[in-house]
Write a protein that holds these residues in place. Structure first.
Motif, PDB file in Angstrom:
ATOM      1  N   ALA A  55       0.851  -1.193   0.000  1.00 27.08           N
ATOM      2  CA  ALA A  55       0.000   0.000   0.000  1.00 27.08           C
ATOM      3  C   ALA A  55       0.879   1.233   0.000  1.00 27.08           C
ATOM      4  CB  ALA A  55      -0.917   0.014   1.232  1.00 27.08           C
ATOM      5  N   GLU A  56       0.519   2.201  -0.814  1.00 22.78           N
ATOM      6  CA  GLU A  56       1.219   3.488  -0.866  1.00 22.78           C
ATOM      7  C   GLU A  56       2.725   3.323  -1.054  1.00 22.78           C
ATOM      8  OE1 GLU A  56       0.078   5.532   2.673  1.00 22.78           O
ATOM      9  OE2 GLU A  56      -1.995   5.821   2.015  1.00 22.78           O
ATOM     10  N   GLY A  57       3.108   2.398  -1.910  1.00 26.23           N
ATOM     11  CA  GLY A  57       4.514   2.201  -2.223  1.00 26.23           C
ATOM     12  C   GLY A  57       5.299   1.408  -1.198  1.00 26.23           C
ATOM     13  N   ARG A  58       4.653   0.938  -0.135  1.00 25.02           N
ATOM     14  CA  ARG A  58       5.341   0.145   0.891  1.00 25.02           C
ATOM     15  C   ARG A  58       4.921  -1.318   0.793  1.00 25.02           C
ATOM     16  NH1 ARG A  58       4.392   0.482   5.902  1.00 25.02           N
ATOM     17  NH2 ARG A  58       2.274   1.307   5.753  1.00 25.02           N
ATOM     18  N   ARG A 135     -11.619  -2.092   6.084  1.00 25.03           N
ATOM     19  CA  ARG A 135     -10.839  -2.357   7.292  1.00 25.03           C
ATOM     20  C   ARG A 135      -9.735  -3.371   7.013  1.00 25.03           C
ATOM     21  NH1 ARG A 135     -15.982  -1.798  10.028  1.00 25.03           N
ATOM     22  NH2 ARG A 135     -16.488  -3.999   9.652  1.00 25.03           N
ATOM     23  N   GLY A 136      -8.599  -3.180   7.644  1.00 19.97           N
ATOM     24  CA  GLY A 136      -7.530  -4.165   7.602  1.00 19.97           C
ATOM     25  C   GLY A 136      -7.097  -4.552   6.201  1.00 19.97           C
ATOM     26  N   LEU A 137      -7.242  -5.823   5.870  1.00 23.36           N
ATOM     27  CA  LEU A 137      -6.805  -6.357   4.584  1.00 23.36           C
ATOM     28  C   LEU A 137      -7.495  -5.698   3.403  1.00 23.36           C
ATOM     29  CD1 LEU A 137      -6.918 -10.091   5.681  1.00 23.36           C
ATOM     30  CD2 LEU A 137      -4.842  -8.773   5.241  1.00 23.36           C
ATOM     31  N   VAL A 142      -3.308  -7.327  -1.512  1.00 20.21           N
ATOM     32  CA  VAL A 142      -2.826  -8.615  -1.001  1.00 20.21           C
ATOM     33  C   VAL A 142      -3.566  -9.739  -1.719  1.00 20.21           C
ATOM     34  CG1 VAL A 142      -4.494  -8.535   0.920  1.00 20.21           C
ATOM     35  CG2 VAL A 142      -2.489 -10.029   1.090  1.00 20.21           C
ATOM     36  N   ALA A 143      -2.848 -10.814  -2.011  1.00 15.69           N
ATOM     37  CA  ALA A 143      -3.458 -11.980  -2.653  1.00 15.69           C
ATOM     38  C   ALA A 143      -4.249 -12.782  -1.631  1.00 15.69           C
ATOM     39  CB  ALA A 143      -2.374 -12.864  -3.271  1.00 15.69           C
ATOM     40  N   MET A 144      -5.221 -13.546  -2.111  1.00 15.45           N
ATOM     41  CA  MET A 144      -5.910 -14.478  -1.231  1.00 15.45           C
ATOM     42  C   MET A 144      -4.905 -15.536  -0.770  1.00 15.45           C
ATOM     43  SD  MET A 144      -9.009 -13.486  -0.899  1.00 15.45           S
ATOM     44  CE  MET A 144      -9.882 -14.934  -0.287  1.00 15.45           C
TER      45      MET A 144
END
Length: 214
Positions: A55-58, A135-137, A142-144
């Protein structure tokens, strides 16, 4: 009458699933120890240890991030569990509650795991609520977990189906990891470094490896 009594007696004597209760030690976001019993939480699937979030380049370890959030919330609390099954690693699969609240539901609702629809629709609405609220993930890329595991399996297959014990060499020495242990999934085996697969604990220990502590 004797026949009926015999049938009833048989039913009474059938083994029932255990209901582990006790203090929680969080292993990862969907696996805990309850009073010393390893429990896989029913109906949820969390990021694997080492699985990346972005997220956001991180980029960071999504599994460790989710585990720490679950650990901060539940570690040391008292859980009451109802066993639903046993998985292929011999772990109890159970629904657990803390202070009357369903752990799996809270974890999915908080965006720290997904509803594991392959096995249950129990937490479907909780996942949707987390997605809507981002929220969160649901706020990261992110992949499943199932997709991540499948991709890793291609590169990390044991040479033989029944020889899945990982003999790793690290700063801690020669350590073997059994399927289902905390660091098994993220442990890589590189034969060029002297690491190897084992078919049994006895084989690993005879070759000079010691068991991982968790």
């Amino acid at each position: 009458m004797i026949r009926v009594f015999s049938v009833l007696l048989t039913l009474v004597c059938l083994p029932a699933f255990a209901a582990p209760n006790g203090i929680i030690r969080v292993i990862d976001a969907d696996t805990i120890d309850v009073g010393g019993t390893r429990v896989r939480l029913f109906g949820i699937d969390a990021p694997e240890m080492g699985q990346p979030c972005r997220a956001e380049g991180r980029e960071w370890d999504c599994g460790a991030w989710a585990r720490d959030a679950v650990r901060n919330r539940f570690d040391g609390a008292y859980a009451r569990c109802q066993q639903r099954d046993t998985d292929r690693y011999g772990r109890v699969v159970a629904q657990c509650s803390v202070n009357g609240q369903d752990m799996g539901q809270l974890i999915v609702y908080s965006g720290l795991a997904w509803a594991f629809r392959r096995y249950s629709e129990t937490y479907d609405l909780d996942e949707k609520a987390a997605a809507i609220a981002e929220r969160g993930l649901w706020a990261v890329e992110v992949a499943m977990p199932s997709e991540y595991r499948a991709a890793r399996a291609v590169d990390d297959l044991a040479p033989q189906q029944n020889c899945a014990i990982k003999g790793n060499i690290s700063s801690g020495g020669r350590i073997y990891h059994m399927p289902g242990q905390e660091h098994y999934a993220r442990t890589r085996i590189n034969p060029a470094n002297g690491e190897r697969w084992f078919c049994s604990r006895a084989d690993a220990e005879a070759a000079g490896w010691r068991a991982a502590r968790r």
